[in-house]
Each structure stands twice: as structure tokens, then as C-alpha cells.
Design a protein around this motif. Structure first.
Motif, PDB file in Angstrom:
ATOM      1  N   ARG A 154       5.223  -0.134  -2.833  1.00 27.38           N
ATOM      2  CA  ARG A 154       4.997  -1.130  -1.788  1.00 27.38           C
ATOM      3  C   ARG A 154       6.338  -1.701  -1.345  1.00 27.38           C
ATOM      4  O   ARG A 154       7.105  -2.178  -2.190  1.00 27.38           O
ATOM      5  N   GLU A 155       6.607  -1.651  -0.059  1.00 27.76           N
ATOM      6  CA  GLU A 155       7.845  -2.264   0.421  1.00 27.76           C
ATOM      7  C   GLU A 155       7.830  -3.747   0.081  1.00 27.76           C
ATOM      8  O   GLU A 155       6.817  -4.419   0.206  1.00 27.76           O
ATOM      9  N   ASP A 161       7.410  -1.465  -8.583  1.00 33.01           N
ATOM     10  CA  ASP A 161       6.399  -0.410  -8.565  1.00 33.01           C
ATOM     11  C   ASP A 161       6.951   0.899  -9.128  1.00 33.01           C
ATOM     12  O   ASP A 161       6.223   1.666  -9.762  1.00 33.01           O
ATOM     13  N   ASN A 208      -4.662   5.037  -0.235  1.00 37.53           N
ATOM     14  CA  ASN A 208      -4.278   4.199   0.894  1.00 37.53           C
ATOM     15  C   ASN A 208      -5.466   3.912   1.804  1.00 37.53           C
ATOM     16  O   ASN A 208      -5.593   2.822   2.365  1.00 37.53           O
ATOM     17  N   TYR A 256      -3.115  -4.762   8.307  1.00 36.02           N
ATOM     18  CA  TYR A 256      -2.030  -4.008   7.669  1.00 36.02           C
ATOM     19  C   TYR A 256      -1.068  -3.449   8.703  1.00 36.02           C
ATOM     20  O   TYR A 256      -1.400  -3.274   9.874  1.00 36.02           O
ATOM     21  N   CYS A 260       3.486   3.016   6.063  1.00 29.86           N
ATOM     22  CA  CYS A 260       2.551   3.866   5.304  1.00 29.86           C
ATOM     23  C   CYS A 260       1.124   3.815   5.823  1.00 29.86           C
ATOM     24  O   CYS A 260       0.604   4.820   6.309  1.00 29.86           O
ATOM     25  N   LYS A 320       5.600  -7.446   6.454  1.00 29.55           N
ATOM     26  CA  LYS A 320       5.219  -8.200   5.260  1.00 29.55           C
ATOM     27  C   LYS A 320       6.470  -8.879   4.739  1.00 29.55           C
ATOM     28  O   LYS A 320       7.590  -8.525   5.123  1.00 29.55           O
TER      29      LYS A 320
END
Length: 430
Positions: A154-155, A161, A208, A256, A260, A320
Motif C-alpha cells: 500500500r502506498e 507491508d 484488490n 479509491y 493500483c 491518500k
């Protein structure tokens, strides 16, 4: 082990420093000379918490190097990771140009047996093709073994992670490749899933797809909560305590974004439709996500009226917090629609700088959030950076023209803001 990572984006660079940290001899390869020059100088060219510090440590330990010399990189390493991008084509299918180029490069320069690990997200069946592309590209007949090892980074939390994954998935028809990659990750204390290349590719897309489904599900529930005057936070908490459901990805908001989920959902839907097994639930997930920015802007216009000439403060450009990535960020369509409505748009983000084309369109940026908010008719929160929660909202109340906050991430305390005489609206959060 001597490891090469082909492609030094978010995933490639993060995995390079993490594998070096595990004691391997690692080389990062990219055709982008500017990226490599920056990394060789020890300067991370993107924002990702913790990676810069680990990069410094591994360069100092001489376990990590970066190069643009493809021939030497392929010849000198035994395990070759492909970590290049797979952007979506206009029809939703993945553009495999970079994957093919990497495979052909390996085939052109390989001088002995290699184990090739595809870590890029690729449509089901692609990893098996990589072996053919490698062998077709060169005259060397030394065998290659291929495997799929999907990433789940996850960025904004990529380093953690990578260091502490929930699971490691390895897909290959070769027992040797499965065992070698397992040994490469021997320091990791997590479940290992060994399957076929297609199984590993499907695990990535299905994972995902399910996470995106949770996001769109709670966003639809939030719209109903708005109508029925129910706090969606209470609903999310009540649902999330059920161990079969869990709390993750049940936070209502603008949906979202990033590099990705949007891309992977498009590619997964394309694969399903091509195989005449349409994924109707996932198709609806995508539709709901596209609708979220419009849903918030409808709230703004209902409260503020015509946006023509109105000062609108947009807080957050990254998709995000804790990243500088704006790919598929909801802030982009929101800013674009505000401009179309002839609003005066001023933005703030702690780490993202506006691209020149937005400045040319008249969007203003200020590094001081209070200056962005000053004299505003509406405040729209697009990214839940902790800096915005920490703002002095009493001070904000004194400097705005119209005390209206539209919280696209449900991050602020509605009761406190109401006490300060703000008009506050979240999504599903009255």
C-alpha cells in the motif's frame, strides 16, 4: 542471493531496499537515467515513509546499487524480478509493453540459467508467456524458470507491508523456482502460498477486487445513511467488529484511487468480459467509485449555490495520505469540475506540488493551509492528511467567508465543528 529488480518505481525501489536489508546483494535497473542518477546519489525521487532511511543504510553497506546498464545487470545476477508498470489501455486491458521489453532484454543478455520473477500486476496467463518472450529474444539456450510473486504494498505504508506482509504468494510450474524464491524470503515470518502462475495472478486481482468492493459497498450504504439520518461511522464500526467482515476498507468517503485499484479493476473486468464471464458486482463497484466525487460536489452546490466566482479551498491532492501519488486521485475530477463551474480554486497538500498545467488553468496553491482557507466559501477535504485534523478550526472559523466544510474523508469531528457554527457535511455522516 544476487538479485536484480528491473523497474525502479514505487514497488521496485521499495523491494530493492528491503531485499538488500535482508542481506541479499541487490541491483536496481531502470532505463530512466534521471531516476537512477537520483537513487545513485542516495536521494529517493518519490515520497514514501521510511524508505529514504533504509536506502541510505543499504547504500552505505554496499548491498545495493543502481544502474542503467542492462547487459551487465542481467549477466551478473541470478534472480531477476520484473517490477515495471502495466498501465491500462483505453479498452481496460493491461498494456504489457514494458513487461515484453523487460523479457526481451533478459533474453538478449542472459548468459546462463536464470530465475525470472514477475512482480508486476499482469493479466492471468501473462507470466507463462514471459518465458516464451525471453527465449525468443536471444540465442543463448540456457533455460529459464519463471514465477509470479505478486506485490501487496500500500502506498504510504509500502515499507511496513514489505517487511511484515500478511502472506507471500509464489506461483510457478517449477519446483526449483518455488523453492528458490521461498528461500529468498526465509527471514519473513508469514504464511506462504505456493500455487501456479495463473493462481498467483488471480489472487492479486481477486484481492484488490474484493477490497475495492468493500469500499464501494460502504459508500453506497453511506448514501442511504445520508437519507435516513444515520451515522455511517456507527454502521462501519458495528459491521467491522464481525470477524467475518473486519473493519478494514469500511471507511466511507470519496472512494479509491491511486495506481493500483482503478487500473486493476479495469484489467480484471476486461479479462472477465473477454472470457465471457462478466463480473457484474465488480462492474457496479467501479460505477459507484466514479460517482463519489459528483456526490460530494452535489452537496457543495446544494449548500453554497452557484459556484461561479466562489472561493473553494481544496485540502489534499494525493490520492491518500503519506504519499505524493496523485494518479487517479479524486481531487483531480473535483478540481476539474470546480473549474468548469467557474469557481476560484486554491489547493493545499503537505507533499504534492501542482503540475504546471493546473496552474495554467488558474488553480492556485499555497503551502500554508490557513492562506488556502482564508476568505473561502467552501472547504473540501479530499485527502485525510493528519495535518488537517490538527488545524485550529477556531482560527479557521474567523477567516472564512462562508463556514462550510465538506469532508470527503469523514475525518473531522462533526459535533465540535457544529459548536463552532460550521456547516459540516461528510459522506453518510450527518
Amino acid at each position: 542471493m544476487k538479485i536484480l529488480l528491473i523497474g525502479q518505481g514505487y514497488v521496485g525501489t521499495t523491494m530493492a531496499v528491503v531485499l538488500a536489508n535482508a542481506g541479499h546483494e541487490v541491483t536496481g535497473l531502470d532505463i530512466d537515467h534521471d531516476k537512477i542518477a537520483s537513487l545513485q546519489k542516495g536521494k529517493l525521487y518519490f515520497y514514501e515513509p521510511g524508505v529514504q532511511k533504509m536506502l541510505d543504510k543499504q547504500l552505505e553497506a554496499n548491498r545495493l546499487q543502481f544502474t542503467t546498464d542492462a547487459r551487465q545487470a542481467v549477466v551478473n545476477n541470478d534472480i531477476l524480478f520484473i517490477t515495471v508498470g502495466t498501465p491500462s489501455l483505453s479498452n481496460g486491458n493491461a498494456d504489457l509493453t514494458y513487461i515484453k521489453n523487460a523479457a526481451k532484454m533478459i533474453g538478449q543478455y542472459k548468459n546462463k540459467k536464470k530465475i525470472i520473477v514477475v512482480k508486476s500486476t499482469v493479466p492471468v496467463g501473462t507470466t507463462e508467456k514471459v518465458k516464451d518472450w525471453v527465449m525468443e529474444a536471444g540465442e543463448d539456450t540456457a533455460p529459464v524458470e519463471v514465477a509470479m510473486n505478486p506485490e501487496f504494498l500500500r502506498e504510504g505504508n509500502a515499507l511496513q507491508d514489505a517487511l511484515y506482509p500478511d502472506r507471500i504468494v509464489i506461483g510457478s510450474h517449477s519446483d526449483e523456482a518455488l523453492e528458490t524464491i521461498h528461500q529468498l524470503y526465509q527471514q519473513w515470518n508469514c504464511p506462504f502460498i505456493k500455487t501456479t502462475p495463473r493462481g498467483a495472478e488471480m489472487i492479486k486481482y481477486a484481492s484488490n477486487g474484493f477490497l475495492a468492493t468493500k469500499i464501494s459497498f460502504i459508500n453506497e450504504i453511506a448514501m442511504l445513511c445520508d437519507k435516513l439520518e444515520v451515522n455511517v461511522r456507527d454502521v462501519s464500526k458495528g459491521m467491522g467488529l464481525d470477524k467475518r467482515i473486519g473493519p478494514s476498507f469500511l471507511e466511507a468517503g470519496l472512494g479509491y484511487g491511486g495506481s493500483c485499484f482503478p487500473k486493476d479493476i479495469k484489467e480484471f473486468l476486461w479479462t472477465a468480459n473477454t472470457n465471457q464471464i462478466p463480473l457484474s458486482i465488480l462492474s457496479k463497484v467501479e460505477q459507484v467509485n466514479h460517482h463519489q466525487p459528483d456526490y460530494l460536489l452535489d452537496k457543495v452546490k446544494k449548500q453554497v449555490g452557484s459556484l461561479t466566482g466562489k472561493n473553494v479551498a481544496v485540502l489534499g491532492l494525493a490520492f491518500k495520505p503519506h504519499t505524493d501519488d496523485t494518479r487517479e486521485s479524486v481531487s483531480i475530477p473535483i478540481i476539474q469540475q470546480l473549474l468548469e463551474e467557474k469557481a476560484i480554486v486554491t489547493v493545499h497538500d503537505p507533499v504534492v506540488n501542482l503540475e504546471a498545467n493546473w496552474i495554467e488553468k488558474g488553480v492556485l496553491q499555497n503551502n500554508d493551509p490557513y492562506q488556502v482557507i482564508k476568505e473561502s466559501d467552501a472547504i473540501i477535504i479530499c485527502t485525510n492528511w493528519p495535518q488537517y485534523e490538527a488545524l485550529d478550526w477556531k482560527k479557521v472559523r474567523k477567516i472564512v467567508r462562508h463556514p462550510a466544510i465538506f469532508d470527503g474523508r469523514n475525518m473531522l469531528n462533526a459535533e465540535q465543528l457544529s459548536e463552532l457554527r460550521f456547516h459540516y457535511e461528510g459522506i453518510g455522516y450527518p
